[in-house]
Design an enzyme around this catalytic site. Structure first.
Site, PDB file in Angstrom:
ATOM      1  N   GLU A 174       0.845  -1.199   0.000  1.00 50.39           N
ATOM      2  CA  GLU A 174       0.000   0.000   0.000  1.00 50.39           C
ATOM      3  C   GLU A 174       0.879   1.248   0.000  1.00 50.39           C
ATOM      4  O   GLU A 174       2.038   1.210   0.445  1.00 50.39           O
ATOM      5  CB  GLU A 174      -0.882  -0.031   1.262  1.00 50.39           C
ATOM      6  CG  GLU A 174      -1.837   1.147   1.359  1.00 50.39           C
ATOM      7  CD  GLU A 174      -2.919   0.954   2.436  1.00 50.39           C
ATOM      8  OE1 GLU A 174      -2.822  -0.002   3.224  1.00 50.39           O
ATOM      9  OE2 GLU A 174      -3.851   1.785   2.468  1.00 50.39           O
ATOM     10  N   ASN A 180     -12.395  -1.169  -0.960  1.00 49.17           N
ATOM     11  CA  ASN A 180     -11.687  -1.799   0.153  1.00 49.17           C
ATOM     12  C   ASN A 180     -12.352  -1.388   1.460  1.00 49.17           C
ATOM     13  O   ASN A 180     -12.645  -0.199   1.663  1.00 49.17           O
ATOM     14  CB  ASN A 180     -10.220  -1.323   0.182  1.00 49.17           C
ATOM     15  CG  ASN A 180      -9.511  -1.711   1.475  1.00 49.17           C
ATOM     16  OD1 ASN A 180      -9.173  -2.865   1.682  1.00 49.17           O
ATOM     17  ND2 ASN A 180      -9.302  -0.744   2.372  1.00 49.17           N
ATOM     18  N   GLU A 181     -12.588  -2.335   2.309  1.00 47.21           N
ATOM     19  CA  GLU A 181     -13.157  -2.065   3.639  1.00 47.21           C
ATOM     20  C   GLU A 181     -14.239  -0.991   3.555  1.00 47.21           C
ATOM     21  O   GLU A 181     -14.192   0.034   4.236  1.00 47.21           O
ATOM     22  CB  GLU A 181     -12.059  -1.664   4.636  1.00 47.21           C
ATOM     23  CG  GLU A 181     -11.078  -2.795   4.866  1.00 47.21           C
ATOM     24  CD  GLU A 181     -10.194  -2.640   6.104  1.00 47.21           C
ATOM     25  OE1 GLU A 181     -10.185  -1.569   6.727  1.00 47.21           O
ATOM     26  OE2 GLU A 181      -9.511  -3.630   6.445  1.00 47.21           O
ATOM     27  N   TYR A 187      -6.772  -9.173  11.269  1.00 44.42           N
ATOM     28  CA  TYR A 187      -5.460  -8.908  11.874  1.00 44.42           C
ATOM     29  C   TYR A 187      -5.420  -9.464  13.292  1.00 44.42           C
ATOM     30  O   TYR A 187      -6.433  -9.441  14.012  1.00 44.42           O
ATOM     31  CB  TYR A 187      -5.196  -7.395  11.933  1.00 44.42           C
ATOM     32  CG  TYR A 187      -4.889  -6.783  10.582  1.00 44.42           C
ATOM     33  CD1 TYR A 187      -3.623  -6.875  10.037  1.00 44.42           C
ATOM     34  CD2 TYR A 187      -5.880  -6.130   9.855  1.00 44.42           C
ATOM     35  CE1 TYR A 187      -3.327  -6.320   8.791  1.00 44.42           C
ATOM     36  CE2 TYR A 187      -5.602  -5.569   8.603  1.00 44.42           C
ATOM     37  CZ  TYR A 187      -4.319  -5.665   8.084  1.00 44.42           C
ATOM     38  OH  TYR A 187      -4.037  -5.119   6.847  1.00 44.42           O
ATOM     39  N   GLN A 196       2.082  -6.188   5.534  1.00 47.16           N
ATOM     40  CA  GLN A 196       2.264  -5.856   4.144  1.00 47.16           C
ATOM     41  C   GLN A 196       3.671  -6.299   3.737  1.00 47.16           C
ATOM     42  O   GLN A 196       4.453  -6.701   4.593  1.00 47.16           O
ATOM     43  CB  GLN A 196       2.061  -4.371   3.930  1.00 47.16           C
ATOM     44  CG  GLN A 196       0.636  -3.910   4.266  1.00 47.16           C
ATOM     45  CD  GLN A 196       0.334  -2.503   3.778  1.00 47.16           C
ATOM     46  OE1 GLN A 196       1.096  -1.874   3.090  1.00 47.16           O
ATOM     47  NE2 GLN A 196      -0.841  -1.997   4.180  1.00 47.16           N
ATOM     48  N   GLU A 210      -6.014  -9.255   3.393  1.00 49.01           N
ATOM     49  CA  GLU A 210      -5.227  -8.579   4.442  1.00 49.01           C
ATOM     50  C   GLU A 210      -5.220  -9.487   5.660  1.00 49.01           C
ATOM     51  O   GLU A 210      -6.284  -9.775   6.226  1.00 49.01           O
ATOM     52  CB  GLU A 210      -5.804  -7.212   4.797  1.00 49.01           C
ATOM     53  CG  GLU A 210      -5.586  -6.187   3.701  1.00 49.01           C
ATOM     54  CD  GLU A 210      -5.995  -4.770   4.093  1.00 49.01           C
ATOM     55  OE1 GLU A 210      -5.920  -4.421   5.291  1.00 49.01           O
ATOM     56  OE2 GLU A 210      -6.403  -4.027   3.178  1.00 49.01           O
TER      57      GLU A 210
HETATM   58  O1  AHR Z   1      -2.976  -2.686   6.206  1.00 45.33           O
HETATM   59  C1  AHR Z   1      -3.281  -1.491   6.859  1.00 45.33           C
HETATM   60  C2  AHR Z   1      -4.743  -1.118   6.748  1.00 45.33           C
HETATM   61  O2  AHR Z   1      -5.511  -2.045   7.422  1.00 45.33           O
HETATM   62  C3  AHR Z   1      -5.341  -1.097   5.357  1.00 45.33           C
HETATM   63  O3  AHR Z   1      -5.111   0.077   4.693  1.00 45.33           O
HETATM   64  C4  AHR Z   1      -6.798  -1.270   5.634  1.00 45.33           C
HETATM   65  O4  AHR Z   1      -7.472  -1.894   4.568  1.00 45.33           O
HETATM   66  C5  AHR Z   1      -6.829  -2.079   6.914  1.00 45.33           C
HETATM   67  O5  AHR Z   1      -7.677  -1.521   7.841  1.00 45.33           O
END
Ligand code: AHR
Length: 497
Positions: free
Chosen positions: A25, A172-173, A249, A354, A305
């Protein structure tokens, strides 16, 4: 002793190489500095791409790269990033650190990076703040081969041939940074926007990815699929979508108390392991909803992600999400990739967040220096799973550690007939002897690699090889089994023939 039973007679499906994908990103030092440098920076590069970084990424066989975001994607206007460098817009990266984005890395540079990596392309479009026309023109610019305004603009910018877009993400999101939409609102927008992601090459269609849920938000999955799932037409393999994304995450102490990447307690270690293992439950939860619409599993769950997210390193820009990477992260990667392998029936792509210098990065850079993180080693050790047939594994006497099964594994068979078994010991303190037992035959030979170290061990620019792979002592037994010892916090990759 833990016994890992492997059954070659009941393959689970093919492990899509894209499960080993990456995400880059416009965030912090991921693209700029980490991958892309000024040609006159003194850092060896080819067309701006760092040679050391590209070589390290080729070694782990990056199969696909997602770009330009993330949250950045829904603020990105692609026309700002094409044409002569001096006339590209300078703007504020409002989402990530408020720094100047000079747009020197744009569409042409992304495809050049993927060319150097030899990987597939996954471009993420802007639904949150972009128009249908803008998205449609981007697709035309990238992929149309013929006479059209965007194809002409591309040629004027030095590229006559179209590129191949393998995957296109429609937003995205969008439940959060991508517009704070409700699922039904997004789903209707998705139907509309994806219509204009035109398939200019019927023989090599773009796979369309619909914006999926955050973590366990099954309501989002249900509502989005209800509104915009369309079964593929017989004459056209593609319905409205080819994949639904999922973001997850691991935050050991929760979103508000993520904790340090390098300083953590035993309790935080096991909290991290437990949260990494939760990926299996998430695939089950969302997979069950997808099964209702798509029982034949034509649509992939695209975990574009995933990874561990801690507090930033002290003294660094909080908007840059720069964190170190220890053996704990190696275990997060190993457990997660084992889960993806075993659920390759539904998971068709995954992108670790990432690639460089951000969150659970495989590489870290500082000026001209670069280090390979423990996570990079896991990707290297697991690379033979890419494209292989996943095999069911059952673990007898896995042992327990922190209330969790101590040993976790996955297995696959390559076309050559050789097997790859990857196994992790998530105990922080105890080692475990492991035996591999094949259901239908005796192994004739075995070799392996081990990544092990103290839980907090990590590589630094001054000590880049503190954590590195070494040879695993794998013993072939008279009955055709193979045994080895997994030290605490360790990952092993074993080749059997
Ligand atoms: O990876 C960091 C961020 O996490 C990304 O930009 C977003 O899609 C997610 O919330």
């Amino acid at each position: 002793m833990a016994t890992i039973h492997i059954d070659e007679t009941r393959p689970l499906g093919t492990i899509a190489p894209e499960i080993y994908g990456h995400f880059s990103e416009h965030l912090g030092r991921c693209i700029y500095e980490g991958i892309f440098v000024k040609p006159d920076s003194g850092i060896p590069n080819v067309n701006g791409m760092r040679t050391d970084v590209v070589e390290a990424l080729r070694e782990i066989r990056v199969p696909v790269l997602r770009w330009p975001g993330g949250c950045f994607a829904d603020e990105y206007h692609w026309k700002d990033g094409i044409g002569p460098l001096e006339s590209r817009k300078r703007m504020v990266n409002t989402h990530w650190g408020g720094v100047v984005e000079d747009n020197s890395f744009g569409t042409h540079e992304f495809f050049e990076l993927c060319r150097q990596l030899g990987c597939k392309t996954y471009v993420n479009g802007n639904v949150g703040s972009g128009t249908v026309q803008e998205m449609s023109e981007w697709v035309e610019y990238m992929t149309f081969d013929g006479v059209s305004p965007m194809a002409q603009l591309r040629a004027e910018n030095g590229r006559r041939e179209p590129w191949k877009v393998d995957y296109f993400g429609v937003g995205n999101e969008n439940w959060g940074c991508g517009g704070n939409m409700t699922p039904t609102y997004y789903a209707n927008l998705y139907r509309r926007y994806q219509t204009y992601v035109r398939q200019y090459h019927r023989d090599a269609p773009i796979q369309k990815i619909c914006g999926g849920p955050n973590v366990d938000d099954v309501k989002w999955t249900k509502k989005v699929l209800k509104t915009c799932f369309a079964a593929p037409h017989p004459e056209d393999a593609h319905g409205f979508m080819d994949g639904l994304s999922l973001h997850y995450y691991v935050h050991p102490g929760g979103w508000k108390n993520k904790g340090s990447a390098t300083v953590f307690t035993q309790e935080e270690w096991y909290a991290t392991m437990e949260k990494a293992l939760y990926m299996e439950e998430l695939i089950r939860l969302h997979g069950a909803v997808m099964d209702k619409y798509d029982p034949e599993k034509k649509i992939g769950l695209i975990v574009d992600e995933w990874g561990a997210w801690y507090d930033v390193e002290p003294g660094t820009n909080p908007g840059f999400l720069y964190q170190q990477n220890t053996m704990r992260d190696a275990l997060v990667a190993a457990l997660t990739l084992n889960i993806f392998n075993s659920r390759c029936d539904r998971v068709k792509m995954a992108c670790i967040a990432q690639m460089v210098n951000v969150l659970q990065a495989v590489l870290l850079t500082e000026g001209p220096r670069m280090v390979k993180t423990p996570t990079w080693h896991v990707f290297r050790m697991y690379r033979d799973h890419q494209g292989a047939k996943a095999l069911p594994v059952e673990i007898e006497d896995a042992g327990t550690a922190g209330g969790l099964p101590m040993v976790q594994a996955s297995a696959s068979r390559m076309e050559s007939g050789e097997l790859t078994v990857t196994a992790a010991n998530l105990s922080m303190t105890e080692s475990r002897t492991v035996r591999l037992a094949l259901a239908n035959r005796k192994a004739e030979g075995a070799s392996g690699t081990l990544l092990a170290g103290e839980a907090h061990a990590h590589n630094t620019f001054d000590e880049p090889k503190a954590v590195t792979e070494r040879t695993l002592a794998a013993a072939l037994e008279p009955d055709g089994g193979v045994s080895f010892t997994l030290p605490p916090c360790a990952v092993a990759s074993v080749r059997l023939w």
